[in-house]
Design a protein around this motif. Structure first.
Motif, PDB file in Angstrom:
ATOM      1  N   SER B 232      42.100  28.950 -58.407  1.00  0.00           N
ATOM      2  CA  SER B 232      42.876  29.972 -57.729  1.00  0.00           C
ATOM      3  C   SER B 232      42.473  31.383 -58.168  1.00  0.00           C
ATOM      4  O   SER B 232      42.324  32.276 -57.345  1.00  0.00           O
ATOM      5  CB  SER B 232      44.350  29.725 -58.016  1.00  0.00           C
ATOM      6  N   GLY B 233      42.268  31.548 -59.475  1.00  0.00           N
ATOM      7  CA  GLY B 233      41.918  32.863 -59.989  1.00  0.00           C
ATOM      8  C   GLY B 233      40.531  33.329 -59.571  1.00  0.00           C
ATOM      9  O   GLY B 233      40.157  34.478 -59.790  1.00  0.00           O
ATOM     10  N   GLY B 234      39.748  32.447 -58.964  1.00  0.00           N
ATOM     11  CA  GLY B 234      38.385  32.815 -58.591  1.00  0.00           C
ATOM     12  C   GLY B 234      38.267  33.386 -57.191  1.00  0.00           C
ATOM     13  O   GLY B 234      37.183  33.820 -56.795  1.00  0.00           O
ATOM     14  N   VAL B 235      39.366  33.406 -56.444  1.00  0.00           N
ATOM     15  CA  VAL B 235      39.276  33.846 -55.054  1.00  0.00           C
ATOM     16  C   VAL B 235      38.997  35.348 -54.953  1.00  0.00           C
ATOM     17  O   VAL B 235      38.066  35.774 -54.254  1.00  0.00           O
ATOM     18  CB  VAL B 235      40.556  33.479 -54.279  1.00  0.00           C
ATOM     19  N   ASP B 245      33.892  35.186 -47.954  1.00  0.00           N
ATOM     20  CA  ASP B 245      34.610  36.240 -47.246  1.00  0.00           C
ATOM     21  C   ASP B 245      36.059  35.916 -46.930  1.00  0.00           C
ATOM     22  O   ASP B 245      36.757  36.750 -46.356  1.00  0.00           O
ATOM     23  CB  ASP B 245      33.875  36.553 -45.934  1.00  0.00           C
ATOM     24  N   ALA B 246      36.509  34.734 -47.297  1.00  0.00           N
ATOM     25  CA  ALA B 246      37.872  34.390 -46.915  1.00  0.00           C
ATOM     26  C   ALA B 246      38.414  33.263 -47.766  1.00  0.00           C
ATOM     27  O   ALA B 246      37.661  32.583 -48.482  1.00  0.00           O
ATOM     28  CB  ALA B 246      37.904  33.957 -45.449  1.00  0.00           C
ATOM     29  N   GLU B 247      39.727  33.090 -47.660  1.00  0.00           N
ATOM     30  CA  GLU B 247      40.404  31.929 -48.228  1.00  0.00           C
ATOM     31  C   GLU B 247      41.558  31.691 -47.284  1.00  0.00           C
ATOM     32  O   GLU B 247      42.267  32.624 -46.926  1.00  0.00           O
ATOM     33  CB  GLU B 247      40.878  32.230 -49.653  1.00  0.00           C
ATOM     34  N   PHE B 248      41.760  30.451 -46.833  1.00  0.00           N
ATOM     35  CA  PHE B 248      42.707  30.223 -45.750  1.00  0.00           C
ATOM     36  C   PHE B 248      43.977  29.481 -46.153  1.00  0.00           C
ATOM     37  O   PHE B 248      44.719  29.036 -45.297  1.00  0.00           O
ATOM     38  CB  PHE B 248      42.019  29.457 -44.604  1.00  0.00           C
ATOM     39  N   ARG B 249      44.228  29.322 -47.443  1.00  0.00           N
ATOM     40  CA  ARG B 249      45.488  28.684 -47.809  1.00  0.00           C
ATOM     41  C   ARG B 249      46.585  29.731 -47.912  1.00  0.00           C
ATOM     42  O   ARG B 249      47.602  29.630 -47.255  1.00  0.00           O
ATOM     43  CB  ARG B 249      45.361  27.953 -49.146  1.00  0.00           C
ATOM     44  N   GLY B 250      46.324  30.761 -48.712  1.00  0.00           N
ATOM     45  CA  GLY B 250      47.312  31.812 -48.884  1.00  0.00           C
ATOM     46  C   GLY B 250      47.206  32.385 -50.279  1.00  0.00           C
ATOM     47  O   GLY B 250      47.039  31.638 -51.242  1.00  0.00           O
ATOM     48  N   ARG B 251      47.264  33.697 -50.400  1.00  0.00           N
ATOM     49  CA  ARG B 251      47.154  34.355 -51.702  1.00  0.00           C
ATOM     50  C   ARG B 251      48.466  35.022 -52.033  1.00  0.00           C
ATOM     51  O   ARG B 251      49.333  35.185 -51.172  1.00  0.00           O
ATOM     52  CB  ARG B 251      46.029  35.402 -51.712  1.00  0.00           C
ATOM     53  N   ASN B 252      48.595  35.474 -53.279  1.00  0.00           N
ATOM     54  CA  ASN B 252      49.862  36.109 -53.640  1.00  0.00           C
ATOM     55  C   ASN B 252      49.759  37.630 -53.564  1.00  0.00           C
ATOM     56  O   ASN B 252      48.671  38.190 -53.405  1.00  0.00           O
ATOM     57  CB  ASN B 252      50.360  35.593 -54.993  1.00  0.00           C
ATOM     58  N   PRO B 253      50.905  38.313 -53.647  1.00  0.00           N
ATOM     59  CA  PRO B 253      50.909  39.763 -53.419  1.00  0.00           C
ATOM     60  C   PRO B 253      50.035  40.548 -54.392  1.00  0.00           C
ATOM     61  O   PRO B 253      49.477  41.583 -54.018  1.00  0.00           O
ATOM     62  CB  PRO B 253      52.369  40.154 -53.597  1.00  0.00           C
ATOM     63  N   SER B 254      49.920  40.051 -55.625  1.00  0.00           N
ATOM     64  CA  SER B 254      49.119  40.835 -56.565  1.00  0.00           C
ATOM     65  C   SER B 254      47.638  40.738 -56.188  1.00  0.00           C
ATOM     66  O   SER B 254      46.875  41.693 -56.338  1.00  0.00           O
ATOM     67  CB  SER B 254      49.365  40.355 -57.993  1.00  0.00           C
ATOM     68  N   GLU B 271      50.221  38.428 -42.599  1.00  0.00           N
ATOM     69  CA  GLU B 271      51.354  38.014 -43.421  1.00  0.00           C
ATOM     70  C   GLU B 271      52.418  37.387 -42.552  1.00  0.00           C
ATOM     71  O   GLU B 271      52.628  37.826 -41.421  1.00  0.00           O
ATOM     72  CB  GLU B 271      51.953  39.214 -44.168  1.00  0.00           C
ATOM     73  N   GLY B 272      53.077  36.386 -43.077  1.00  0.00           N
ATOM     74  CA  GLY B 272      54.133  35.756 -42.302  1.00  0.00           C
ATOM     75  C   GLY B 272      54.843  34.690 -43.104  1.00  0.00           C
ATOM     76  O   GLY B 272      54.596  34.531 -44.297  1.00  0.00           O
ATOM     77  N   THR B 273      55.733  33.960 -42.428  1.00  0.00           N
ATOM     78  CA  THR B 273      56.428  32.890 -43.135  1.00  0.00           C
ATOM     79  C   THR B 273      55.500  31.686 -43.255  1.00  0.00           C
ATOM     80  O   THR B 273      54.547  31.547 -42.516  1.00  0.00           O
ATOM     81  CB  THR B 273      57.701  32.457 -42.383  1.00  0.00           C
ATOM     82  N   TRP B 274      55.825  30.834 -44.208  1.00  0.00           N
ATOM     83  CA  TRP B 274      55.015  29.642 -44.488  1.00  0.00           C
ATOM     84  C   TRP B 274      55.954  28.445 -44.422  1.00  0.00           C
ATOM     85  O   TRP B 274      57.081  28.541 -44.903  1.00  0.00           O
ATOM     86  CB  TRP B 274      54.414  29.814 -45.903  1.00  0.00           C
ATOM     87  N   ARG B 496      53.132  33.519 -46.441  1.00  0.00           N
ATOM     88  CA  ARG B 496      51.702  33.190 -46.343  1.00  0.00           C
ATOM     89  C   ARG B 496      50.935  34.491 -46.141  1.00  0.00           C
ATOM     90  O   ARG B 496      51.174  35.220 -45.180  1.00  0.00           O
ATOM     91  CB  ARG B 496      51.459  32.212 -45.192  1.00  0.00           C
ATOM     92  N   ILE B 497      50.047  34.781 -47.070  1.00  0.00           N
ATOM     93  CA  ILE B 497      49.226  35.991 -46.985  1.00  0.00           C
ATOM     94  C   ILE B 497      47.770  35.543 -46.910  1.00  0.00           C
ATOM     95  O   ILE B 497      47.268  34.895 -47.827  1.00  0.00           O
ATOM     96  CB  ILE B 497      49.405  36.893 -48.230  1.00  0.00           C
ATOM     97  N   ILE B 498      47.119  35.863 -45.802  1.00  0.00           N
ATOM     98  CA  ILE B 498      45.713  35.484 -45.666  1.00  0.00           C
ATOM     99  C   ILE B 498      44.887  36.763 -45.552  1.00  0.00           C
ATOM    100  O   ILE B 498      45.241  37.686 -44.811  1.00  0.00           O
ATOM    101  CB  ILE B 498      45.505  34.629 -44.396  1.00  0.00           C
ATOM    102  N   MET B 499      43.831  36.805 -46.334  1.00  0.00           N
ATOM    103  CA  MET B 499      42.966  37.991 -46.293  1.00  0.00           C
ATOM    104  C   MET B 499      41.535  37.545 -46.100  1.00  0.00           C
ATOM    105  O   MET B 499      41.099  36.564 -46.693  1.00  0.00           O
ATOM    106  CB  MET B 499      43.063  38.744 -47.614  1.00  0.00           C
ATOM    107  N   TYR B 500      40.833  38.252 -45.244  1.00  0.00           N
ATOM    108  CA  TYR B 500      39.412  37.951 -45.122  1.00  0.00           C
ATOM    109  C   TYR B 500      38.646  39.178 -44.659  1.00  0.00           C
ATOM    110  O   TYR B 500      39.229  40.162 -44.186  1.00  0.00           O
ATOM    111  CB  TYR B 500      39.161  36.765 -44.194  1.00  0.00           C
ATOM    112  N   ASN B 501      37.350  39.105 -44.798  1.00  0.00           N
ATOM    113  CA  ASN B 501      36.488  40.190 -44.386  1.00  0.00           C
ATOM    114  C   ASN B 501      36.653  40.433 -42.888  1.00  0.00           C
ATOM    115  O   ASN B 501      36.703  39.497 -42.098  1.00  0.00           O
ATOM    116  CB  ASN B 501      35.037  39.828 -44.714  1.00  0.00           C
TER     117      ASN B 501
END
Lengths: 298, 526, 317
Positions: B232-235, B245-254, B271-274, B496-501
């Motif tokens: 997890s810490g490697g994302v 360029d992406a991770e599709f499970r969900g990351r945390n706010p920090s 961002e949205g509900t999970w 659920r927070i998803i971030m990608y390029n």
């Protein structure tokens, strides 16, 4: 081991008018280490008065505050005061470090003394077990033991964690105690005692044990440092102490890993606390060895 | 119903989806490899025997499903291998028309036989095959009268059949290969999805390449994809370092903050509900948790609304909700939710009441242990927060955080006071969401050990009620009852927070991390 | 020398068998069930019947003595069995992870030797001067810094100074040396610092002791320049304890790898071990423990042999 102890004979134990004063004069670095240890002891015992905040109290208003007047070492993601958690963390570190080192060394010394004194089959059996135990790197053995035993807390201490850390210490102490015992058993006065018909109990208590006190003390201090380090590693891996209990290794693990790049104080201070404690125990242990072990004295 | 759900999903994501509208209008470009991270690795490759996203993310692109959830309009179900379908008036027969000309990666044609063989394997697994959701499909009988028709007949009335068939775990396997070896999917990947399997380097990567014979003409757009298995810490380091360029499970706010700080103008954020939550399970076979008043008091001590504000900044815990995901069409509206014990917005009053209840029950200095997993996110914050909340009404709680395997054993044995459990599934359907609230008789994960068959009855009734309005009524009644009895009480739902390029287009976020991962519509704007 | 070797090898075998037996039974009393973790941990509503079926399939329902026989028979063929998690052979699971861990271990040792020999020598030569004192403090603190914390500090420093983070994933050295080193060097430093510290201390005290010994005194009496002594006699003799340190510290190296691989996200043996214990994958745990213990025993054996080779007195006694 960095601390391979050779055996002092009974009369080689330092006999000085005031050993404490001598120690201070001869081993200033050791005294320095001892002072740091005392500082930690004061923190552990007086945590209630020293820590400005409750170490477990969540205060989201102060979340991730930088080090400053309000919070000397800043706060973590729950707004808990890092300084207070370090002060209380000394309790965990010292309790686990001292207890597991003492248990491990005591058991090891008894095993080693028995092995060396009785010799023969007993010695052989004990030595094979020791060989096997020594084939596991410490952390591997500790991790397996933690996994096998799980957790058992009493008096605020996880006794299974202490067992896991103590276990790898036993064979190392046993080795040292055995070789010390062997060299004592070879001495003429033991033969004399045996010839005089003294019981095993009396010989062991009167002659053997007093002679392995020096290596015992050396090993106990040396292993305290290692035990603290091992506890930190296990807590870091999530196998040691659990949240919200304040413990240094724990403060570096888990979700802290998500925050430390933006809030480095969350890991700087607990890591420094571990380092300083281990440093102090090592320094003191080294000096104690030099002082108790005449062969190494220049 | 659909529209209300849609609105909430869109509303919660729209704010950050600035570029998405334009992206939809753009013509997809062909080519390129999508690199993304996955924070766990599947033990083997068999969809039917798995419950983890660690399998779905690498494997979904290799397989087709009968029908699937629409990424853009969740929870709408859209065709995949099925071209269209009809439902009999009594809703007891579902007839699917299968596309013609669909090929497996080995070139063999896919027919209704393959779909029948797949569902037979799920419903009646042969010796040695693990089919986890067997019971869920127990009421279905599959027939394949001709190569382009599959018929599902219901033995008993069942709501949500289409949604159940859209499970991302129901990968369609080759009947011929299954006949040779019913366990081939564990070790080999041979499907009909948009991407063919290239290789899996254990502990490090997974690669797939475009399948030119894919049945959707022109798709997929990508030449291939490559997965990096990281902790997890490697994302964040991986995305920052440009390795993926992406991770599709969900990351945390920090992690969101870290990425935004470093690559603000190169990042798309959703961002949205999970469809996941954490809940407290009270062991009702132990005193004093057999007392509904005590359970309610302990739930009332937890400030969910205040906790939502704070915890959502440091963890994936965010939304206040009951048994059903907040915002889902069948969930209790907020106005009703706040009337239930533990959901009041006046926390001081709640706490006073909780204290009074405990005092009356002679439990002023209540002490117990909270059993939890030693997984940092989001279990540790949930545990730490709950313990702090209980301390404020004078209850002392010891946190027992164990490794997952030890935790599972203790929970299954019923050896705990209160436990932190989670609910996660690929859809909102109440039949899936209520499984942990039932008695042990009906559900193996009814860990609270209560024997209240009233919940079971309502559960069975809603499962057999095919009229949506009628079903919603029963579900809400059941939710109200479950939260009042408080055998299990949700703490918070996840965000659920998803971030990608930004260059990645054609990916849509649903409330479930199991869905929309076949990557057929994803393309790179480069 | 040959006899010595044979004798030592002969002594290793019973220890290894003992380790194998101890590990097997120690792990069988471990609570927790890999099947439950595999099927239930992601939240599925899995029946007890299905869990029993999977246990049966993995052979976990067999009586203990049968499992033990299977295991020992496998060991005789150097086959560690199959991972209960992935179903792949344990040998393969371990083999995949060896290169990266081995490389980090070797690099850490190289770092240790490169640092400790000059530092230890200087420290001994300038005994009780400020140089000596600072080297000693550096060394003692090396024993105190937890390797995982050092790793985090390195990451912080890289981020602060270069706004750069090490990549994830291992590329073999011969394919792309720069990519390879940019990944492995950081954990090697984290783990190697402690190694270097211990070796420096050993080097220093060994040199001091050797310098007191007679033949050095004779050499000095002959008027040989101190530095030449260092090169010719003392250094060679002082290498003995350094070799020992490498053997003794191997345990710490493994420990360092277990935690440091977590920090740097390295897919090595240490991470595999942590994962295996988390999941309760009995076969993989016992395979790994056995593998690590064997490595450990043989490293010590090699060190002893080197020692014997460097110092004939040991061989003869």
């Amino acid at each position: 081991m960095a601390t391979v102890a050779t055996t002092p004979s009974a009369d080689a134990l330092p006999k000085r008018a005031n050993p404490l004063w001598q120690f201070i004069k001869v081993q200033p670095l050791g005294v320095f280490g001892l002072l740091i240890i005392l500082l930690y002891v004061v923190c552990a015992l007086g945590a209630k008065w020293i820590a400005p905040y409750d170490p477990e109290a969540i205060d989201f208003a102060a979340m991730l505050a930088k080090p400053g007047e309000e919070h000397l070492f800043g706060t973590d993601q729950y707004g808990r005061d890092v300084f207070s958690r370090i002060v209380y963390g000394a309790r965990t570190a010292l309790a686990v470090g001292i207890l597991s080192s003492m248990f491990g060394c005591t058991l090891g010394a008894l095993l080693g003394a028995a092995s060396g004194y009785f010799g023969g089959r007993i010695d052989n059996a004990i030595q094979r077990v020791v060989d096997i135990m020594l084939s596991f790197p410490i952390i591997v053995l500790a991790m397996v033991v933690v996994a096998v035993l799980g957790k058992r807390a009493a008096l605020g201490i996880d006794w299974n964690l202490i067992a896991a850390i103590a276990l790898p210490i036993i064979p190392k102490m046993a080795r040292v105690a055995r070789s010390s015992t062997l060299s004592i058993v070879a001495m003429p006065f033991i033969d004399a005692a045996r010839a005089a018909g003294f019981s095993h109990k009396r010989i062991i208590l009167r002659h053997i044990l007093p002679n392995i006190v020096a290596p015992y003390l050396i090993m106990v201090t040396a292993f305290m440092a290692q035990a603290i380090l091992l506890e930190a590693s296990l807590s870091f891996l999530g196998l040691g102490v659990t949240e919200p209990t304040p413990a240094w290794g724990l403060m570096l693990s888990g979700t802290s890993a998500d925050f430390y790049q933006t809030a480095p104080w969350m890991i700087l201070f607990p890591g420094a606390a571990i380092t300083l404690a281990v440093f102090a125990f090592n320094l003191f242990g080294d000096s104690l060895r030099d002082w108790l072990d005449p062969k190494l004295k220049s | 119903m659909l529209r209300t759900v849609l609105r909430t999903v869109i509303a919660s994501t729209a704010a950050l989806l600035v570029g998405a509208g334009i992206a939809g209008a753009q013509t997809p470009k062909k080519g390129g490899t999508l690199n993304f991270g996955v924070v766990a690795e599947p033990p083997n490759y068999d969809c039917h025997g798995s419950t983890t996203f660690a399998l779905v993310h690498p494997i979904a692109p290799h397989y087709s499903l009968l029908v699937k959830f629409d990424g853009k309009e969740y929870p709408k179900v859209i065709p995949d291998l099925a071209e269209s379908w009809t439902v009999s008036p009594d809703r007891m027969t579902y007839t699917f028309k299968i596309r013609t000309g669909v090929k497996f990666h080995d070139g063999s044609p896919l027919t209704s036989e393959d779909i029948k063989a797949t569902y037979d394997r799920i419903i009646n697994p042969p010796q040695g095959v693990v089919s986890i959701r067997k019971a869920y499909y127990a009421d279905l009988v599959v027939e394949a009268p001709d190569p382009t028709t599959v018929v599902f007949k219901l033995k008993n009335p069942m709501a949500g059949v289409l949604e159940a068939l859209a499970s991302p775990f129901n990968c369609v396997y080759s009947a011929a290969k299954l006949k040779e070896n019913p366990r081939y999917p564990e070790t080999q990947i041979m499907g009909s999805g948009p991407f063919a399997f290239v290789q899996h380097v254990k502990g490090s990567t997974w690669e797939g390449k475009r399948f030119d014979g894919y049945f959707r003409k022109g798709q997929p757009y990508l030449d291939g994809y490559k997965i990096f298995f990281v902790k997890s810490g490697g994302v964040v380091p991986g995305i920052l370092g440009g390795q993926f360029d992406a991770e599709f499970r969900g990351r945390n706010p920090s992690e969101k903050a870290q990425l935004l700080e470093k690559m603000k103008d190169k990042l798309t954020v959703h961002e949205g509900t999970w469809v996941n939550n954490l809940m407290l399970v009270f062991n009702t076979t132990r005193k004093p948790f057999d007392d509904v008043k005590v359970r309610q008091a302990l739930s009332m001590a937890i400030d969910r609304w205040g906790g939502s504000d704070a915890l959502s900044k440091i963890s994936i815990l965010k939304f206040v909700g009951g048994v059903m995901r907040p915002g889902y069409s069948m969930s209790l509206p907020e106005a009703e939710l706040v009337k239930l014990p533990g959901y009041s917005k006046n926390i001081n009053k709640s706490r006073e009441e909780a204290k009074k209840i405990l005092e009356q029950a002679g439990l002023k200095d209540l002490k117990f242990k909270l059993l939890n997993r030693n997984i940092p996110e989001p279990y540790t914050p949930a545990g730490v927060y709950s313990i702090d909340q209980w301390r404020r009404i004078g209850v002392t709680v010891e946190h027992e955080q164990l490794e997952t395997k030890l935790y599972q054993e203790r929970v299954a044995k019923g050896d705990f006071d209160v436990a932190v459990e989670f609910q996660a599934d690929f859809m909102d359907d109440p039949t899936a969401q209520f499984s942990k609230f039932l008695t042990k008789k009906l559900s193996p994960s009814g860990y609270s050990g209560h024997t209240d068959t009233k919940i079971d009855e309502m559960y069975t009734k809603q499962r057999q009620t095919m009229d949506v309005a009628e079903r919603t009524k029963i579900v809400r009644e059941m939710e109200r009852y479950a939260l009042t009895q408080a055998y299990n009480v949700p703490i918070l739902w996840w965000q659920r927070i998803i971030m990608y390029n930004k260059k990645i287009k054609g990916w849509y976020m649903t409330p479930s991390h199991y869905l929309w991962q076949d990557l057929s519509t994803v393309w790179l704007d480069q | 020398m040959l006899w010595y070797l044979i004798r030592r090898l002969f002594l290793v075998i019973p220890t290894l068998i003992g380790v194998a037996i101890a590990v097997f039974f120690l792990i069988r009393v471990m609570p927790g069930d890999v099947v439950v973790v595999k099927l239930r941990a992601d939240g599925a509503d899995v029946s007890e019947e299905m869990i029993q079926a999977e246990r049966k399939r993995l052979g976990l329902d067999k009586p203990l003595y049968m499992q033990f026989t299977d295991y020992m028979v496998g060991l005789a063929h150097l086959d560690l069995g199959k991972s209960l998690w992935t179903g792949d052979s344990v040998n393969k699971e371990i083999a995949i992870r060896i290169p990266v861990s081995l490389q980090i271990a070797v690099m850490a040792s190289i770092i240790a030797v490169l640092i400790s020999i000059p530092l230890g020598t200087i420290s001994a030569l300038y005994r009780d001067t400020w140089i000596d004192h600072s080297v000693r403090v550096l060394a003692v603190s090396g024993l105190a810094v937890p390797s995982f914390w050092l790793g985090m500090l390195i990451i912080l420093a890289l981020l602060a100074l270069f706004n750069w983070l090490p990549k994830i994933g291992y590329v073999p050295l011969w394919e792309d040396p720069i990519a390879n080193l940019s990944v492995t060097i950081w954990p090697a430093i984290s783990v190697g610092y402690r190694y270097a510290a211990v070796a420096t201390r050993m080097m220093r005290s060994a040199l001091l002791e050797v310098m007191r010994e007679d033949y050095i005194r004779t050499a000095r009496a002959k008027g040989v320049w101190t530095r030449l002594i260092m090169r010719r006699h003392a250094l060679r003799n002082a290498l003995l304890p350094v070799v020992t340190v490498i053997g003794l510290e191997f345990a710490f190296l493994i420990g360092g790898l277990v935690v440091t691989e977590q920090v740097f996200n390295i897919n090595g043996v240490g991470k595999l071990f942590v994962d295996a214990t988390t999941r309760g994958d009995f076969n993989l745990i016992q395979g790994l423990v056995l593998f690590i213990a064997t490595m450990f025993i043989f490293v010590n054996l090699i060190v002893d042999l080197l020692y014997a080779w460097l110092d004939p007195r040991i061989r003869l006694s």
